[in-house]
Design a protein around this motif. Structure first.
Motif, PDB file in Angstrom:
ATOM      1  N   UNK A  49       0.824  -1.204   0.000  1.00 56.10           N
ATOM      2  CA  UNK A  49       0.000   0.000   0.000  1.00 56.10           C
ATOM      3  C   UNK A  49       0.864   1.262   0.000  1.00 56.10           C
ATOM      4  N   UNK A  50       1.866   1.306   0.855  1.00 54.69           N
ATOM      5  CA  UNK A  50       2.757   2.473   0.930  1.00 54.69           C
ATOM      6  C   UNK A  50       3.496   2.649  -0.388  1.00 54.69           C
ATOM      7  N   UNK A  51       4.030   1.565  -0.909  1.00 50.35           N
ATOM      8  CA  UNK A  51       4.786   1.670  -2.166  1.00 50.35           C
ATOM      9  C   UNK A  51       3.896   2.105  -3.325  1.00 50.35           C
ATOM     10  N   UNK A  52       2.700   1.551  -3.381  1.00 45.59           N
ATOM     11  CA  UNK A  52       1.811   1.863  -4.492  1.00 45.59           C
ATOM     12  C   UNK A  52       1.217   3.258  -4.392  1.00 45.59           C
ATOM     13  N   UNK A  53       0.668   3.576  -3.251  1.00 43.01           N
ATOM     14  CA  UNK A  53      -0.097   4.808  -3.093  1.00 43.01           C
ATOM     15  C   UNK A  53       0.790   6.031  -2.917  1.00 43.01           C
ATOM     16  N   UNK A  54       1.902   5.902  -2.204  1.00 42.81           N
ATOM     17  CA  UNK A  54       2.670   7.089  -1.835  1.00 42.81           C
ATOM     18  C   UNK A  54       4.061   7.191  -2.464  1.00 42.81           C
ATOM     19  N   UNK A  55       4.659   6.064  -2.822  1.00 44.29           N
ATOM     20  CA  UNK A  55       6.018   6.111  -3.346  1.00 44.29           C
ATOM     21  C   UNK A  55       6.091   5.878  -4.857  1.00 44.29           C
ATOM     22  N   UNK A  56       4.967   5.575  -5.473  1.00 44.85           N
ATOM     23  CA  UNK A  56       4.940   5.385  -6.914  1.00 44.85           C
ATOM     24  C   UNK A  56       5.687   4.151  -7.393  1.00 44.85           C
ATOM     25  N   UNK A  57       5.756   3.143  -6.562  1.00 43.85           N
ATOM     26  CA  UNK A  57       6.476   1.908  -6.891  1.00 43.85           C
ATOM     27  C   UNK A  57       5.488   0.767  -7.110  1.00 43.85           C
ATOM     28  N   UNK A  58       4.649   0.917  -8.130  1.00 41.12           N
ATOM     29  CA  UNK A  58       3.573  -0.047  -8.367  1.00 41.12           C
ATOM     30  C   UNK A  58       4.090  -1.450  -8.656  1.00 41.12           C
ATOM     31  N   UNK A  59       5.151  -1.575  -9.419  1.00 41.65           N
ATOM     32  CA  UNK A  59       5.672  -2.901  -9.757  1.00 41.65           C
ATOM     33  C   UNK A  59       6.161  -3.624  -8.506  1.00 41.65           C
ATOM     34  N   UNK A  60       6.883  -2.916  -7.639  1.00 36.69           N
ATOM     35  CA  UNK A  60       7.354  -3.531  -6.397  1.00 36.69           C
ATOM     36  C   UNK A  60       6.181  -3.833  -5.468  1.00 36.69           C
ATOM     37  N   UNK A  61       5.201  -2.947  -5.452  1.00 38.63           N
ATOM     38  CA  UNK A  61       4.016  -3.171  -4.622  1.00 38.63           C
ATOM     39  C   UNK A  61       3.269  -4.428  -5.068  1.00 38.63           C
ATOM     40  N   UNK A  62       3.184  -4.626  -6.383  1.00 33.21           N
ATOM     41  CA  UNK A  62       2.532  -5.825  -6.902  1.00 33.21           C
ATOM     42  C   UNK A  62       3.278  -7.079  -6.433  1.00 33.21           C
ATOM     43  N   UNK A  63       4.604  -7.032  -6.483  1.00 33.91           N
ATOM     44  CA  UNK A  63       5.398  -8.182  -6.023  1.00 33.91           C
ATOM     45  C   UNK A  63       5.142  -8.458  -4.536  1.00 33.91           C
ATOM     46  N   UNK A  64       5.039  -7.404  -3.732  1.00 37.46           N
ATOM     47  CA  UNK A  64       4.748  -7.567  -2.299  1.00 37.46           C
ATOM     48  C   UNK A  64       3.385  -8.211  -2.101  1.00 37.46           C
ATOM     49  N   UNK A  65       2.406  -7.723  -2.838  1.00 42.80           N
ATOM     50  CA  UNK A  65       1.052  -8.250  -2.700  1.00 42.80           C
ATOM     51  C   UNK A  65       0.976  -9.688  -3.202  1.00 42.80           C
ATOM     52  N   UNK A  66       1.696 -10.001  -4.282  1.00 40.35           N
ATOM     53  CA  UNK A  66       1.745 -11.382  -4.769  1.00 40.35           C
ATOM     54  C   UNK A  66       2.308 -12.313  -3.696  1.00 40.35           C
ATOM     55  N   UNK A  67       3.356 -11.878  -3.014  1.00 37.93           N
ATOM     56  CA  UNK A  67       3.941 -12.693  -1.933  1.00 37.93           C
ATOM     57  C   UNK A  67       2.935 -12.911  -0.810  1.00 37.93           C
ATOM     58  N   UNK A  68       2.205 -11.854  -0.459  1.00 39.52           N
ATOM     59  CA  UNK A  68       1.202 -11.972   0.606  1.00 39.52           C
ATOM     60  C   UNK A  68       0.103 -12.945   0.211  1.00 39.52           C
ATOM     61  N   UNK A  69      -0.376 -12.831  -1.017  1.00 35.76           N
ATOM     62  CA  UNK A  69      -1.448 -13.713  -1.481  1.00 35.76           C
ATOM     63  C   UNK A  69      -0.953 -15.157  -1.567  1.00 35.76           C
ATOM     64  N   UNK A  70       0.303 -15.359  -1.922  1.00 31.28           N
ATOM     65  CA  UNK A  70       0.861 -16.715  -1.953  1.00 31.28           C
ATOM     66  C   UNK A  70       0.855 -17.339  -0.557  1.00 31.28           C
ATOM     67  N   UNK A  71       1.064 -16.522   0.470  1.00 30.34           N
ATOM     68  CA  UNK A  71       1.061 -17.033   1.847  1.00 30.34           C
ATOM     69  C   UNK A  71      -0.354 -17.310   2.349  1.00 30.34           C
ATOM     70  N   UNK A  72      -1.303 -16.463   1.938  1.00 29.82           N
ATOM     71  CA  UNK A  72      -2.689 -16.606   2.399  1.00 29.82           C
ATOM     72  C   UNK A  72      -3.632 -16.383   1.212  1.00 29.82           C
TER      73      UNK A  72
END
Length: 104
Positions: A49-72
């Motif tokens: 959320x921080x990377x996507x919304x405030x830091x403009x790092x959508x690609x890295x944010x997607x990777x973070x979210x993919x990792x989270x979804x893989x765990x749960x």
């Protein structure tokens, strides 16, 4: 705090706040074992959320979210967050990520 700084037009201070938050969250993700899936997904979704919304790092944010979804993969909040971020980033978050074992 960072949002309030943005509201009062203190963007330099807000950026420092969000960069510090990113660093702290990334450290927590690194230190948290995958066996602590709930905790780790909380850190990853906040980091995304921080990377996507405030830091403009959508690609890295997607990777973070993919990792989270893989765990749960059945976590409905993570799936909702992916939908929200996809609407903000032209579908980047909806491509190539399954939401569970039976997802297309």
């Amino acid at each position: 705090m960072g949002q309030r700084l943005l509201l009062v037009r203190r963007s330099v201070e807000a950026m420092k706040f969000f960069q510090t938050a990113e660093s702290a969250l990334a450290g927590l993700v690194q230190k948290t074992s995958d066996t602590q899936a709930w905790d780790k997904t909380q850190y990853l979704q906040q980091l995304a959320f921080v990377r996507s919304r405030y830091l403009g790092e959508a690609t890295q944010a997607k990777a973070d979210l993919d990792r989270a979804i893989a765990l749960r993969p059945d976590d409905s909040y993570l799936i909702q967050l992916r939908t929200l971020l996809a609407s903000e980033h032209g579908g980047l978050f909806s491509r190539g990520v399954s939401s569970g074992p039976n997802a297309p």
